[in-house]
Design an enzyme around this catalytic site. Structure first.
Site, mmCIF file in Angstrom:
data_model
loop_
_atom_site.group_PDB
_atom_site.id
_atom_site.type_symbol
_atom_site.label_atom_id
_atom_site.label_comp_id
_atom_site.label_asym_id
_atom_site.label_seq_id
_atom_site.Cartn_x
_atom_site.Cartn_y
_atom_site.Cartn_z
ATOM 1 N N LYS A 52 35.889 41.242 48.651
ATOM 2 C CA LYS A 52 37.306 40.913 48.437
ATOM 3 C C LYS A 52 38.091 41.059 49.750
ATOM 4 C CE LYS A 52 37.148 42.283 43.572
ATOM 5 N NZ LYS A 52 37.371 43.321 42.550
ATOM 6 N N GLN A 96 39.526 49.367 41.831
ATOM 7 C CA GLN A 96 38.199 48.880 41.452
ATOM 8 C C GLN A 96 37.630 49.750 40.325
ATOM 9 O OE1 GLN A 96 36.819 46.038 42.576
ATOM 10 N NE2 GLN A 96 34.997 46.298 41.331
ATOM 11 N N ASP A 119 45.256 42.280 39.190
ATOM 12 C CA ASP A 119 44.096 42.259 38.291
ATOM 13 C C ASP A 119 44.507 41.875 36.870
ATOM 14 O OD1 ASP A 119 41.475 42.662 39.091
ATOM 15 O OD2 ASP A 119 41.756 44.814 39.410
HETATM 16 N N1 GUN Z 1 35.168 45.905 37.996
HETATM 17 C C1 GUN Z 1 34.508 44.837 37.479
HETATM 18 N N2 GUN Z 1 35.286 43.739 37.493
HETATM 19 C C2 GUN Z 1 36.460 44.120 38.029
HETATM 20 C C3 GUN Z 1 37.667 43.413 38.323
HETATM 21 O O1 GUN Z 1 37.834 42.223 38.065
HETATM 22 N N3 GUN Z 1 38.646 44.158 38.895
HETATM 23 C C4 GUN Z 1 38.502 45.469 39.153
HETATM 24 N N4 GUN Z 1 39.523 46.106 39.686
HETATM 25 N N5 GUN Z 1 37.412 46.148 38.903
HETATM 26 C C5 GUN Z 1 36.381 45.473 38.345
#
Ligand code: GUN
Length: 291
Positions: A52, A96, A119
């Site tokens: 990311k 995350q 998110d």
């Molecule tokens: N863990 C698995 N998928 C995601 C996501 O889309 N965002 C975040 N923050 N954590 C994750």
């Protein structure tokens, strides 16, 4: 059979965003700034967050990675969240998941400012999504909708079977697929671990969206000819013959199911890359909404 190429489409989206960011810069405007908070050293999370942050750099965004130790207390994490909420330089940020077990995930996600919640996990944003209001749609379901849109997959009046009711994927995609609009207007069945006769349901499906996390769960005898398959599963299967010690596979037995499908997402290279592209899209939206 058409492969829904998430890598290709995500690159297109990233190129589109790159152009917009360059224009922002030219006009002397602030460029979008995404922050990511990672607690601990989970291998998959490190890979995702790294990816990311790298993507931000490539397209001209500012990015900040806040990597906290596994032992971080809930209180300290909440302080960090508060700081990010109040930092005008940060347009959007993500925490995350998963978080270490000693931290209450719900409490932390509730503390995120909904206006910076790129998110789309905060109840305010989830609620807005369910009510067709403008909001941040979670990256994975947003990515699936964008993939269906760009490949012009007909979803109207079709029977979509979603497997898995997670808050991040299954539940929101079941809502989006039933919404008025295109893609959407689908008749949705949300199947989960307590569902009986799953095969009876998937055999009726025009579209199967699997977000289960069980490698090669969906077999050819469970789907009809011409089905559209969206495979959200990304599981690392241990394998000593591979350099990394594992290989990545989805929920779908691609080899056999692809022979019956009209459209299918590969793993890797399907939904996964779309997720990052849509997070970047949400961060751009956050910047635009803040200005
Ligand atoms: N863990 C698995 N998928 C995601 C996501 O889309 N965002 C975040 N923050 N954590 C994750």
């Amino acid at each position: 059979m058409e492969i829904l190429d998430g890598k290709k489409i995500s690159n297109q989206i990233k190129e589109e965003i790159t152009v917009e960011v360059a224009q922002m810069k030219e006009r002397g405007e602030k460029v979008p700034h995404l922050a990511a908070v990672l607690v601990g050293n989970d291998g998959a999370s490190l890979t995702y967050v790294g990816s990311k942050v790298r993507s931000c750099k490539k397209i001209g965004f500012e990015s900040t990675l806040i990597h906290l130790p596994e032992e971080t207390t809930e209180e300290d994490l909440l302080k960090q969240v508060n700081q990010l909420n109040n930092d005008p330089a940060i347009d959007g940020y993500i925490i995350q998941l998963p978080l270490p077990k000693h931290i209450d995930e719900e409490k932390v996600l509730m503390a995120v400012d909904p206006n910076k919640d790129v998110d789309g996990f905060h109840p305010t944003n989830f609620g807005k999504m369910a009510l067709d209001m403008e909001t941040f749609i979670s990256a994975t379901p947003f990515g699936i909708m964008e993939l269906l849109k760009r490949y012009k997959v007909d979803t109207e009046g079709k029977h979509t079977v979603v497997i898995g009711r997670s808050h991040i994927v299954g539940r929101p995609i079941s809502i989006l697929m039933s919404q008025k609009g295109n893609p959407g207007n689908s008749t949705v069945t949300l199947a989960h671990s307590r569902t009986k006769n799953l095969k009876e349901l998937t055999l009726q499906a025009d579209i199967v969206i699997s977000a289960l996390g069980v490698p090669k769960f969906l077999k050819a005898d469970m789907v009809k000819q011409g089905v559209t398959i969206i495979d959200v599963g990304i599981t690392r299967v241990p394998d000593d013959t591979k350099e990394k010690g594992y290989y990545i596979t989805g929920d779908v037995d691609y080899e056999e199911v692809s022979k019956k499908a009209s459209h299918i997402t590969p793993v890797p290279g399907g939904v996964g890359p779309m997720t990052i592209a849509m997070l970047l899209k949400n961060t751009l939206l956050a910047r635009e909404r803040h200005s």
